[in-house]
Write an enzyme that holds these catalytic residues in place. Structure first.
Site, PDB file in Angstrom:
ATOM      1  N   CYS A   2      -7.355  34.205  53.055  1.00  0.00           N
ATOM      2  CA  CYS A   2      -8.184  35.390  52.884  1.00  0.00           C
ATOM      3  C   CYS A   2      -8.081  36.339  54.085  1.00  0.00           C
ATOM      4  O   CYS A   2      -7.661  35.936  55.167  1.00  0.00           O
ATOM      5  CB  CYS A   2      -9.639  34.972  52.759  1.00  0.00           C
ATOM      6  SG  CYS A   2      -9.870  33.633  51.608  1.00  0.00           S
ATOM      7  N   ARG A  27      -2.963  39.047  52.304  1.00  0.00           N
ATOM      8  CA  ARG A  27      -3.421  37.699  52.671  1.00  0.00           C
ATOM      9  C   ARG A  27      -4.138  36.999  51.523  1.00  0.00           C
ATOM     10  O   ARG A  27      -4.396  35.800  51.583  1.00  0.00           O
ATOM     11  CB  ARG A  27      -4.381  37.791  53.860  1.00  0.00           C
ATOM     12  CG  ARG A  27      -3.751  38.339  55.103  1.00  0.00           C
ATOM     13  CD  ARG A  27      -4.793  38.449  56.187  1.00  0.00           C
ATOM     14  NE  ARG A  27      -5.260  37.131  56.579  1.00  0.00           N
ATOM     15  CZ  ARG A  27      -4.728  36.408  57.547  1.00  0.00           C
ATOM     16  NH1 ARG A  27      -3.716  36.866  58.222  1.00  0.00           N
ATOM     17  NH2 ARG A  27      -5.214  35.224  57.848  1.00  0.00           N
ATOM     18  N   TRP A  76      -8.405  34.645  48.700  1.00  0.00           N
ATOM     19  CA  TRP A  76      -7.410  33.774  48.060  1.00  0.00           C
ATOM     20  C   TRP A  76      -8.176  32.481  47.802  1.00  0.00           C
ATOM     21  O   TRP A  76      -8.524  31.760  48.735  1.00  0.00           O
ATOM     22  CB  TRP A  76      -6.233  33.542  48.991  1.00  0.00           C
ATOM     23  CG  TRP A  76      -5.091  32.802  48.383  1.00  0.00           C
ATOM     24  CD1 TRP A  76      -4.080  33.339  47.641  1.00  0.00           C
ATOM     25  CD2 TRP A  76      -4.817  31.398  48.480  1.00  0.00           C
ATOM     26  NE1 TRP A  76      -3.199  32.354  47.266  1.00  0.00           N
ATOM     27  CE2 TRP A  76      -3.628  31.146  47.759  1.00  0.00           C
ATOM     28  CE3 TRP A  76      -5.461  30.320  49.084  1.00  0.00           C
ATOM     29  CZ2 TRP A  76      -3.072  29.887  47.640  1.00  0.00           C
ATOM     30  CZ3 TRP A  76      -4.915  29.053  48.965  1.00  0.00           C
ATOM     31  CH2 TRP A  76      -3.727  28.853  48.248  1.00  0.00           C
ATOM     32  N   ASN A 102     -12.635  32.931  56.334  1.00  0.00           N
ATOM     33  CA  ASN A 102     -11.248  32.595  55.989  1.00  0.00           C
ATOM     34  C   ASN A 102     -11.017  31.176  56.477  1.00  0.00           C
ATOM     35  O   ASN A 102     -11.193  30.902  57.661  1.00  0.00           O
ATOM     36  CB  ASN A 102     -10.301  33.581  56.688  1.00  0.00           C
ATOM     37  CG  ASN A 102      -8.866  33.130  56.671  1.00  0.00           C
ATOM     38  OD1 ASN A 102      -8.450  32.415  55.763  1.00  0.00           O
ATOM     39  ND2 ASN A 102      -8.102  33.535  57.665  1.00  0.00           N
ATOM     40  N   GLY A 103     -10.634  30.273  55.562  1.00  0.00           N
ATOM     41  CA  GLY A 103     -10.393  28.886  55.961  1.00  0.00           C
ATOM     42  C   GLY A 103     -11.092  27.945  55.003  1.00  0.00           C
ATOM     43  O   GLY A 103     -11.433  28.322  53.875  1.00  0.00           O
ATOM     44  N   GLU A 476      17.476  30.279  50.122  1.00  0.00           N
ATOM     45  CA  GLU A 476      16.628  31.451  50.329  1.00  0.00           C
ATOM     46  C   GLU A 476      16.728  32.418  49.137  1.00  0.00           C
ATOM     47  O   GLU A 476      15.722  32.993  48.706  1.00  0.00           O
ATOM     48  CB  GLU A 476      17.022  32.141  51.651  1.00  0.00           C
ATOM     49  CG  GLU A 476      16.304  33.435  51.978  1.00  0.00           C
ATOM     50  CD  GLU A 476      14.786  33.293  52.130  1.00  0.00           C
ATOM     51  OE1 GLU A 476      14.273  32.174  52.104  1.00  0.00           O
ATOM     52  OE2 GLU A 476      14.128  34.345  52.235  1.00  0.00           O
ATOM     53  N   LYS A 480      13.508  33.544  47.009  1.00  0.00           N
ATOM     54  CA  LYS A 480      13.134  34.958  46.846  1.00  0.00           C
ATOM     55  C   LYS A 480      12.943  35.282  45.370  1.00  0.00           C
ATOM     56  O   LYS A 480      11.963  35.907  44.989  1.00  0.00           O
ATOM     57  CB  LYS A 480      14.206  35.899  47.405  1.00  0.00           C
ATOM     58  CG  LYS A 480      14.293  36.113  48.882  1.00  0.00           C
ATOM     59  CD  LYS A 480      13.173  36.900  49.523  1.00  0.00           C
ATOM     60  CE  LYS A 480      12.015  35.994  49.859  1.00  0.00           C
ATOM     61  NZ  LYS A 480      11.981  35.354  51.137  1.00  0.00           N
ATOM     62  N   GLU A 483       9.749  33.487  43.796  1.00  0.00           N
ATOM     63  CA  GLU A 483       8.399  33.866  44.207  1.00  0.00           C
ATOM     64  C   GLU A 483       7.999  35.253  43.740  1.00  0.00           C
ATOM     65  O   GLU A 483       6.813  35.510  43.544  1.00  0.00           O
ATOM     66  CB  GLU A 483       8.195  33.701  45.714  1.00  0.00           C
ATOM     67  CG  GLU A 483       8.956  34.652  46.581  1.00  0.00           C
ATOM     68  CD  GLU A 483       8.618  34.498  48.073  1.00  0.00           C
ATOM     69  OE1 GLU A 483       7.513  34.090  48.409  1.00  0.00           O
ATOM     70  OE2 GLU A 483       9.499  34.805  48.882  1.00  0.00           O
ATOM     71  N   HIS A 499      27.309  16.717  41.474  1.00  0.00           N
ATOM     72  CA  HIS A 499      26.539  15.468  41.444  1.00  0.00           C
ATOM     73  C   HIS A 499      25.254  15.611  40.628  1.00  0.00           C
ATOM     74  O   HIS A 499      24.331  14.820  40.794  1.00  0.00           O
ATOM     75  CB  HIS A 499      26.218  15.020  42.873  1.00  0.00           C
ATOM     76  CG  HIS A 499      27.444  14.759  43.688  1.00  0.00           C
ATOM     77  ND1 HIS A 499      28.251  13.658  43.475  1.00  0.00           N
ATOM     78  CD2 HIS A 499      28.034  15.469  44.675  1.00  0.00           C
ATOM     79  CE1 HIS A 499      29.273  13.703  44.326  1.00  0.00           C
ATOM     80  NE2 HIS A 499      29.165  14.794  45.059  1.00  0.00           N
ATOM     81  N   LYS A 598       0.346  35.774  51.953  1.00  0.00           N
ATOM     82  CA  LYS A 598       1.344  35.971  53.012  1.00  0.00           C
ATOM     83  C   LYS A 598       1.180  34.921  54.108  1.00  0.00           C
ATOM     84  O   LYS A 598       2.154  34.415  54.635  1.00  0.00           O
ATOM     85  CB  LYS A 598       1.177  37.377  53.591  1.00  0.00           C
ATOM     86  CG  LYS A 598       2.136  37.719  54.715  1.00  0.00           C
ATOM     87  CD  LYS A 598       3.495  38.047  54.187  1.00  0.00           C
ATOM     88  CE  LYS A 598       4.482  38.414  55.262  1.00  0.00           C
ATOM     89  NZ  LYS A 598       5.873  38.310  54.793  1.00  0.00           N
TER      90      LYS A 598
HETATM   91  O1  M6R Z   1       4.395  32.878  58.332  1.00  0.00           O
HETATM   92  P1  M6R Z   1       5.392  31.780  58.067  1.00  0.00           P
HETATM   93  O2  M6R Z   1       6.785  32.157  58.374  1.00  0.00           O
HETATM   94  O3  M6R Z   1       4.991  30.495  58.726  1.00  0.00           O
HETATM   95  O4  M6R Z   1       5.297  31.525  56.505  1.00  0.00           O
HETATM   96  C1  M6R Z   1       6.012  30.479  55.917  1.00  0.00           C
HETATM   97  C2  M6R Z   1       6.053  30.617  54.429  1.00  0.00           C
HETATM   98  O5  M6R Z   1       4.764  30.590  53.891  1.00  0.00           O
HETATM   99  C3  M6R Z   1       6.752  31.900  54.000  1.00  0.00           C
HETATM  100  O6  M6R Z   1       8.049  31.980  54.498  1.00  0.00           O
HETATM  101  C4  M6R Z   1       6.807  31.996  52.461  1.00  0.00           C
HETATM  102  O7  M6R Z   1       7.639  31.012  51.947  1.00  0.00           O
HETATM  103  C5  M6R Z   1       7.252  33.396  52.056  1.00  0.00           C
HETATM  104  N1  M6R Z   1       6.463  33.853  50.964  1.00  0.00           N
HETATM  105  C6  M6R Z   1       8.692  33.464  51.689  1.00  0.00           C
HETATM  106  O8  M6R Z   1       9.083  34.709  51.260  1.00  0.00           O
END
Ligand code: M6R
Length: 603
Positions: A2, A27, A76, A102-103, A476, A480, A483, A499, A598
């Site tokens: 959050c 966030r 969140w 937040n937490g 990666e 991408k 997500e 395999h 994020k």
């Molecule tokens: O802030 P961080 O780099 O620690 O975050 C790690 C992951 O949560 C972050 O890379 C997440 O996988 C992204 N949404 C990827 O695009």
């Protein structure tokens, strides 16, 4: 997760809170709300809405809330569904205290039971509501000592903001685990989960540490430890500009951030070289083993870093998901170094794994983007990426900047250990300095890649293949796409395909093959032939001028030629553009994909 924002000063508070919430929306974006000490009614007015900040904004349009002190929150959901009643701020029984959080309060069930036994009625399913009632229950005529008492009762990770009718000229902040920054103004002060939320108003910040409570008035900020002793805090000056938190004409932050990469890579090279800490390289000289721990995209950067550090610095490297590393029986001695990579520097999994390793005697290094973040402050050494704020939930510019920093780290360590020559070091720097222009060149292919996105956007699955340094780029690419477009995708080392995953291939499956002209090229071509033989739809990422591979592929995206070891920084870019345009064409919420946040500050 959050986002929280607070303001105290002479401005009308509602626009300040809404502006901050828009900056923090990445966030969390299940619901949002504000609470204001309303001048006319002398009450705390609370307004909430399920959905995005713009829904809250519309809801507030005809409300005449007048006040100069308030809190805001974008949520969140952890405890309780994303409903209006569960949205923050939460108020105490009498309505005299309002709280944003937040937490996670781990002992909330026990506290709730105690408070219910005393007659407190709960409206929501959240853990946060206990904090509001606790403030009311423990209030002793002094909000600071009450906050210290409350903090002692709470278990878990939290960043909390509180306003009260009892002491209306103060905002209270409590921090343990989740981040809080205090923005310093003239005759006004701000509270926020992170810096971009209030960059419009100030560049001067106090960063709260765990176990601290702040009393914020319009003219002062006093910080105390849990024993009630005053703590002297340094003021951090931030040079990020406000433009970096705006879309600047692009449709989405993600698209803008993809286009910023020539600059963020160049800035990371310059920033890294101007802040070399010899102590770190002394430590690395006789380290027995380096563990890299990270999550998501940062983990993929770590996988590439392993290749470079082993190749150039000749240090054995293991890379782990932080959430796995934390709970396994790793072997740590006084020569072990643990490097945590995190854009935000607040990811709970990475932070707590690094803290555990530190307790066991490892030297710790953080590679972060956010200045003053928890990971940066908790580690023995800090390296930065120089990207400014990254707002899109999907990491892009910070990924290529992490790669850049990791390559530089491996070269510096290698030079000092004598495992690379000064000539090689010079040559590598020269080649690396050409990379921003090469990235610029790839960005010129955006329209072509957008056409590919249009062609393939209705596929229900994708496979991404790469070898060696480009294998993490395949991972990666798949992350991408998943997500932001919600299309199922898998990344695989190309040699591993036979395999198992080869069974997935049919004439409907797009297979993105990362095949630059490096020393694995021939092997990659064989893997492409295997896909072709099974009628997969082959999209290759290939080096300029490679016409052989074009004849094997349904579509080819070209990237400029470079040294083998530099390709991952280039091959990452078409992955980002392709997934961005697929998601955008599908009408997905690119910057705020469903279920994600994020910054993930819960385990
Ligand atoms: O802030 P961080 O780099 O620690 O975050 C790690 C992951 O949560 C972050 O890379 C997440 O996988 C992204 N949404 C990827 O695009």
């Amino acid at each position: 997760m959050c986002g929280i924002i607070g303001y105290i000063g002479d401005r009308s508070v509602v626009p300040v809170l809404l502006y901050g919430l828009q900056r923090l929306e990445y966030r969390g974006y299940d619901s949002a709300g504000i609470s204001v000490l309303d001048k006319d009614s002398g009450r705390i007015v609370v307004e909430k809405k399920v959905g995005k900040i713009k829904d809250l904004q519309e809801h507030l349009w005809d409300k005449k809330i007048k006040g100069c002190v308030g809190l805001g929150h974008s949520r969140w959901a952890t405890h309780g569904e994303p409903t209006e009643v569960n949205a923050h701020p939460h108020t105490s029984h009498s309505g005299e205290f309002a709280v944003v959080h937040n937490g996670i309060i781990e002992n909330f069930a026990k506290l709730k039971e105690e408070l219910q036994a005393k007659g407190y009625q709960f409206k929501s399913d959240t853990d946060t509501e206990v904090i509001a009632h606790l403030f009311e229950d423990l209030y002793n005529g002094d909000i600071l000592s009450t906050a210290l008492e409350v903090a002692k009762r709470l278990e878990g990770a939290y960043a909390v903001g509180v306003i009260s009718l009892k002491e209306p000229d103060k905002i209270i902040a409590i921090k343990k685990g989740s981040p809080i920054v205090i923005g310093l103004g003239k005759g006004e002060n701000f509270l926020a989960s992170d810096i971009p939320a209030v960059l419009e108003y100030t560049r001067d910040f106090i960063i709260l540490d765990d176990g601290e409570v702040a009393v914020i008035t319009k003219d002062s900020v006093d910080v105390y430890n849990l024993n009630g002793e005053k703590v002297e805090k340094k003021v951090l000056k931030v040079d990020w500009d406000t433009a970096s938190a705006e879309k600047g004409g692009y449709k989405h932050f993600m698209q803008k951030e993809i286009h910023e990469q020539p600059k963020t890579i160049a800035d990371t090279i310059a920033g890294f070289l101007s802040s070399i800490d010899e102590g770190l390289f002394e430590t690395l000289k006789d380290t027995s083993r380096l563990y890299i721990i990270a999550c998501g995209t940062s983990y993929h950067a770590g996988l590439v870093g392993k290749f470079w550090i082993e190749k150039f610095a000749r240090i054995p490297v293991e890379v782990d998901y932080a959430s796995e590393y934390r709970y396994r029986d790793r072997v740590i001695d006084d020569k072990t170094v643990v490097l945590g990579i995190s854009q935000s520097g607040e990811t709970a999994d990475t932070r707590f794994a690094l803290l555990d390793a530190k307790k066991e005697g490892a030297k710790t290094v953080a590679l972060v983007n956010v200045v003053g973040s928890s990971l940066a402050r908790e580690s023995d050494y800090v390296l930065y990426t120089y990207c400014g704020p990254e707002i899109g939930v999907a990491a892009t510019k910070t990924f290529t900047a992490q790669l850049t920093a990791l390559l530089l780290l491996s070269l510096e360590a290698g030079l000092r250990k004598g495992s690379i020559s000064p000539q090689f070091y010079q040559e590598a720097h020269k080649r690396l300095s050409d990379i921003p222009a090469k990235v610029e060149k790839i960005l010129e292919s955006e329209d072509f890649i957008k056409d590919l996105a249009y062609k393939y956007m209705n596929a229900s699955d994708f496979l991404f293949l790469g070898r060696n340094l480009n294998y993490p780029i395949a991972l990666e690419g798949a992350l991408k796409l998943k997500e932001i477009s919600y299309i199922h995708a898998e990344g695989y080392p190309a040699g591993e395909m036979k395999h198992g995953p080869i069974a997935l291939i049919d004439e409907k499956l797009p297979v993105v093959c990362i095949a630059p002209r490096d020393r694995f090229y021939e092997k990659m071509v064989s893997n492409i032939q295997e896909v072709k033989a099974r009628k997969g739809r082959i999209i290759t990422v290939a080096t300029d001028g490679d016409s052989d591979i074009k004849s094997l592929s349904e579509d080819t995206v070209y990237i400029p030629e470079t040294e083998d070891y530099l390709y991952p920084i280039l091959t990452a870019i078409p992955m980002q553009i392709l997934s961005y345009h697929i998601a955008s064409l599908l009408g997905k919420d690119v910057d705020q994909p469903r279920n994600l946040a994020k910054t993930v500050t819960v385990e």
